[in-house]
Scaffold this motif. Structure first.
Motif, PDB file in Angstrom:
ATOM      1  N   GLU A 141      19.167  59.156  32.024  1.00 42.94           N
ATOM      2  CA  GLU A 141      20.172  58.859  30.954  1.00 42.94           C
ATOM      3  C   GLU A 141      20.868  57.645  31.145  1.00 42.94           C
ATOM      4  O   GLU A 141      21.126  56.832  29.993  1.00 42.94           O
ATOM      5  CB  GLU A 141      21.222  60.144  30.873  1.00 42.94           C
TER       6      GLU A 141
ATOM      7  N   ASP B   5      18.644  54.555  30.120  1.00 45.86           N
ATOM      8  CA  ASP B   5      18.388  54.429  28.627  1.00 45.86           C
ATOM      9  C   ASP B   5      19.411  53.783  27.988  1.00 45.86           C
ATOM     10  O   ASP B   5      19.220  53.208  26.809  1.00 45.86           O
ATOM     11  CB  ASP B   5      18.348  56.061  27.914  1.00 45.86           C
TER      12      ASP B   5
ATOM     13  N   CYS C 102      14.487  60.364  26.610  1.00 47.08           N
ATOM     14  CA  CYS C 102      14.927  58.620  26.935  1.00 47.08           C
ATOM     15  C   CYS C 102      14.216  58.096  25.576  1.00 47.08           C
ATOM     16  O   CYS C 102      13.024  58.121  25.223  1.00 47.08           O
ATOM     17  CB  CYS C 102      14.178  58.230  28.090  1.00 47.08           C
TER      18      CYS C 102
END
Length: 268
Positions: A54, A57, A104
């Protein structure tokens, strides 16, 4: 002004069994499993891997993420004892954590060699590309423990190779080679072991050359339409195409094509 802090932020302070490397020049981030010799993935590590995906990303330095491992084995699977110690609530989150590469928005490459078992196989299945060394052995051996795959492995595998082959792998805890995985359409490419790093670098360089916004759109479209009807998939594809039609990258691509030059994409 209120300062916001993620409740799980502390989990990123001491990574358990892996490290993160970022090469801003190559726009590449590597998540490296580093608990040799078998790179067993602990229960806390699963939570951390999700958070790292995360975070990457959202990292503007990174265009492509590579999931790889130290040593001759990608991962022999999870910490078996940890399953008995984990709470039911924690176990229920296993599939969500392992699905982080699929959620992602950026391309994710799994570079597999040696043992790629259990959760090691499952998280590789959640990636967009699987590059397999000829030494790779994939397996979902949970039946030997009186269990079934619990992090999306049987479900993802069935979508990719069909129910007959999935039953053969899951219900018999059967290993398949990197070459067989390629023949089944499971591995993107199979290469000599000494060429795995070069093949990975080559794929990263290729992916970085495309428009970021077009790539993000393609990944989400393909993921979202995997279970959709043909008519619904075509409809959604049309909407995505229409949205990209007004992007700067599309205009740049068209102008570069007509100008017989390489495009310079900026992701907008």
């Amino acid at each position: 002004m209120t300062t916001l802090r993620h409740p799980a932020q502390h989990l990123l302070e001491n990574l358990d069994g892996f490290r993160v490397e970022i090469d801003a020049d190559k726009q590449r981030a590597d998540i490296v499993l580093a608990r040799p010799p078998f790179n067993i993935i602990s229960m806390p590590e699963r939570d951390q891997l999700r958070l790292v995906f995360e975070a990457l990303d959202e990292d503007e330095r990174v265009r492509v993420i590579v999931l790889r491992a130290e040593g001759e084995h990608f991962s022999s699977g999870g910490d078996i004892k940890g399953f008995l110690e984990a709470t039911p609530e924690h176990v229920s989150k296993l599939a969500w954590n392992v699905a982080a590469p699929a959620r992602c928005s950026k391309p994710v490459i799994a570079a597999n060699r040696g043992y790629t078992f259990g959760v090691g196989f499952e998280i590789s299945l959640a990636c967009d590309f699987r590059l397999a060394s000829v030494t790779t052995q994939y397996a979902l051996p949970e039946q030997k423990l009186g269990q079934i795959p619990g992090s999306g492995g049987s479900a993802r595998l069935q979508k990719m190779v069909g129910i007959t082959r999935t039953k053969d792998v899951v219900m018999r805890s059967r290993r398949i080679s990197g070459q067989q995985a390629y023949d089944w359409g499971l591995a993107t490419e199979v290469v000599p072991d000494a060429e795995l790093e070069n093949a990975t670098a080559g794929l990263v360089a290729e992916l970085v050359g495309f428009s970021p916004i077009a790539q993000r759109t393609a990944k989400k479209l393909l993921n979202d339409t995997e279970d959709a009807s043909l008519s619904a998939s075509i409809e959604l594809e049309g909407h995505c195409y229409s949205r990209l039609r007004s992007s700067d990258d599309f205009r740049e691509g068209v102008e570069a094509f007509h100008g017989k030059r390489a495009p310079v994409f900026r992701g907008r």
